[in-house]
Design an enzyme around this catalytic site. Structure first.
Site, mmCIF file in Angstrom:
data_model
loop_
_atom_site.group_PDB
_atom_site.id
_atom_site.type_symbol
_atom_site.label_atom_id
_atom_site.label_comp_id
_atom_site.label_asym_id
_atom_site.label_seq_id
_atom_site.Cartn_x
_atom_site.Cartn_y
_atom_site.Cartn_z
ATOM 1 N N PRO A 120 1.026 -1.035 -0.136
ATOM 2 C CA PRO A 120 -0.045 -0.215 -0.303
ATOM 3 C C PRO A 120 0.953 1.234 -0.085
ATOM 4 C CG PRO A 120 0.447 -1.333 1.871
ATOM 5 C CD PRO A 120 1.079 -1.932 1.237
ATOM 6 N N ARG A 136 -0.913 16.704 -9.394
ATOM 7 C CA ARG A 136 -2.753 15.767 -9.435
ATOM 8 C C ARG A 136 -3.034 16.456 -10.372
ATOM 9 N NH1 ARG A 136 -4.906 12.951 -6.175
ATOM 10 N NH2 ARG A 136 -4.410 10.781 -7.244
ATOM 11 N N TYR A 174 -3.143 14.356 -13.740
ATOM 12 C CA TYR A 174 -5.113 13.532 -13.566
ATOM 13 C C TYR A 174 -6.208 14.317 -13.426
ATOM 14 C CZ TYR A 174 -0.618 10.463 -12.100
ATOM 15 O OH TYR A 174 0.593 9.834 -11.866
ATOM 16 N N CYS A 178 3.618 29.209 -16.226
ATOM 17 C CA CYS A 178 3.059 29.891 -17.333
ATOM 18 C C CYS A 178 2.660 28.492 -18.080
ATOM 19 C CB CYS A 178 4.378 30.422 -18.213
ATOM 20 S SG CYS A 178 4.595 31.518 -17.313
ATOM 21 N N GLU A 179 1.616 28.075 -17.748
ATOM 22 C CA GLU A 179 0.438 27.051 -18.590
ATOM 23 C C GLU A 179 -0.649 26.874 -17.927
ATOM 24 O OE1 GLU A 179 1.363 23.195 -19.284
ATOM 25 O OE2 GLU A 179 3.458 23.734 -19.160
#
Ligand code: LLP
Length: 420
Positions: free
Chosen positions: A275, A313, A317, A343-344
């Site tokens: 885990p 994340r 995703y 910068c995006e």
């Protein structure tokens, strides 16, 4: 259960106000709770009692040596996927006999390192890898304890990028290959086939696919044993999901253990699990400060000092992380777009997020950021890797200090070309 809650008007990690950590260490910073890490480990381990399982914490989820050490002290092993992760586990005090080495792309050098280290088991993911490992073990004249990683053709997981168990995923060998490989390994005097391994995905929220995969594994063990081949262990991987918001709770360790008990009923075999998220996810937050608020006709944009380079994340995703103001809110919520300074456009944590009114300089915390947070960070936009802090009760310690830009640049050189 975790140890992040409001007390005295401020969000705390155990007994430490997150604002005190921000003042001392700066932002952004990851903050981990020892008590939560320990509790998650114990709950998982105890769910299987009286069966003695190996809980090998998936270091890929959080590779900070203080975090691994916190778990190692409780008896945890480590699931690793690179020499770097093995070295971290060792440094953190995990004994080699509790280290599992997995991964599709282990190099010859990494395999040799694992054999020399005397790890618990190397999870072999392909026919070609078994041949390489055999060569390595023969050259070293050392035994290589192995498990064959099986691809049971059962997919699961919270996002297609983190599903690993479907037949066309890059992980493991087919059921037929596994039988042949196990026999092949058995006939090799330097390979020690100990068992089989499986891991079908991450952020799994139902037990059914896990149960289907585990049944396949049991069938394989029985088949191998019927063929006269000893099988001591099953490594059943990680993958149990955690709640990221007010969503139906994923299966608890107790439910998971009960299912495993049913599937493995009457089978005499050692079990290991790997885990990661379930142990570390809720044990960490990312704290960040509001740089400024940009007014827009639709809704204001909250510009934070944390970016996608610090917490990837959401960009990678479309993952949801709850965001809480560190000062306990009293006013009603309003809608914001929450972004970082990179910068995006991908550097957007959330659109149309309901949050209490915030001002420049206010602190917020991204919850459930203890797994796959700091480990996936980069220095994009020449931003130094941020600090990591471990809390225990009313004490806290910086367990990785913030890098400096000078330290980053110190690894680089400008070539002194000869003028032609
Ligand atoms: N064992 C193996 C062989 C794995 O590949 C993984 C995760 C684990 C154990 C631990 O799984 P967990 O218990 O944490 O679900 N970066 C993604 C997650 C990638 C998981 C990769 N493998 C994310 O941020 O969601």
């Amino acid at each position: 259960m975790n140890h992040f809650d409001y007390r005295g008007g401020v969000l705390r990690c155990e007994d430490v106000a997150l604002s005190a950590i921000a003042d001392a260490v700066g932002t952004p910073a990851y903050v981990y709770s020892s008590a939560t890490l320990e509790r998650h480990y114990e709950v998982f381990k105890q769910a299987f009692a009286p069966r003695d399982i190996l809980v090998a914490f998936a270091v890929k989820a959080n590779a900070n040596i203080a975090v691994i050490n916190t778990l190692a002290r409780k008896g945890a092993g480590a699931d690793t996927v690179s020499q770097g992760e093995i070295e971290r586990a060792l440094k953190a005090g995990v004994p080699p006999q509790k280290i599992i080495f997995s991964g599709v792309g282990k190099t010859e050098q990494e395999l040799a390192f694992a054999v020399q280290t005397g790890v618990h088991q190397i999870n072999v993911e392909s026919v070609a890898e078994l041949e390489t490992l055999s060569r390595v073990a023969w050259a070293l004249k050392m035994p290589a304890p192995i498990a064959i990683r099986v691809n049971p053709d059962v997919g699961a997981g919270g996002h297609e990028k983190i599903s690993t168990g479907k037949g066309d995923a890059k992980f493991g060998v087919s059921i037929e290959q596994a039988l042949a490989l196990y026999a092949r390994a058995h006939s090799d005097s330097h390979l020690e086939p100990k068992g089989l391994a499986v891991h079908i995905g991450s952020q799994i929220k139902q037990l059914a696919p896990l149960e289907a995969a585990f049944r396949v594994m049991r069938g394989l063990v029985e088949k191998l044993r019927a063929d006269g081949l000893p099988v001591e262990r099953l490594d059943l991987g990680g993958g149990l999901g955690v709640p990221y918001f007010n969503e139906p709770a994923p299966p608890s360790p107790a439910e998971s253990a009960a299912m495993v008990g049913r599937v493995m009923d009457g089978l005499d075999i050692g079990l290991a699990f790997e885990p990661g998220r379930m142990i570390a996810g809720n044990a960490g937050v990312l704290i960040s400060r509001v740089i400024r608020i940009q007014d827009r006709p639709k809704r204001p944009i909250l510009v934070l000092d944390a970016g996608m380079n610090d917490l990837l994340r959401p960009a990678m995703y479309e993952a949801f992380h709850d965001i809480k103001p560190v000062r306990e809110p009293t006013a009603p919520e309003q809608a914001y777009d929450v972004v970082g300074p990179i910068c995006e456009t991908g550097d957007t944590f959330s659109r149309d997020r309901a949050l209490p009114p915030l001002e420049d300089g206010d602190l917020v915390a991204f919850l459930t950021a203890g797994a796959y947070g700091a480990v996936m960070a980069s220095t994009y936009n020449a931003r130094p890797l941020i600090a990591e802090v471990l809390v225990r009760g009313s004490a806290f310690e910086v367990v990785r200090r913030r890098w400096t830009v000078d330290e980053q640049m110190a690894l680089e050189t400008i070539p002194q070309w000869k003028e032609s």
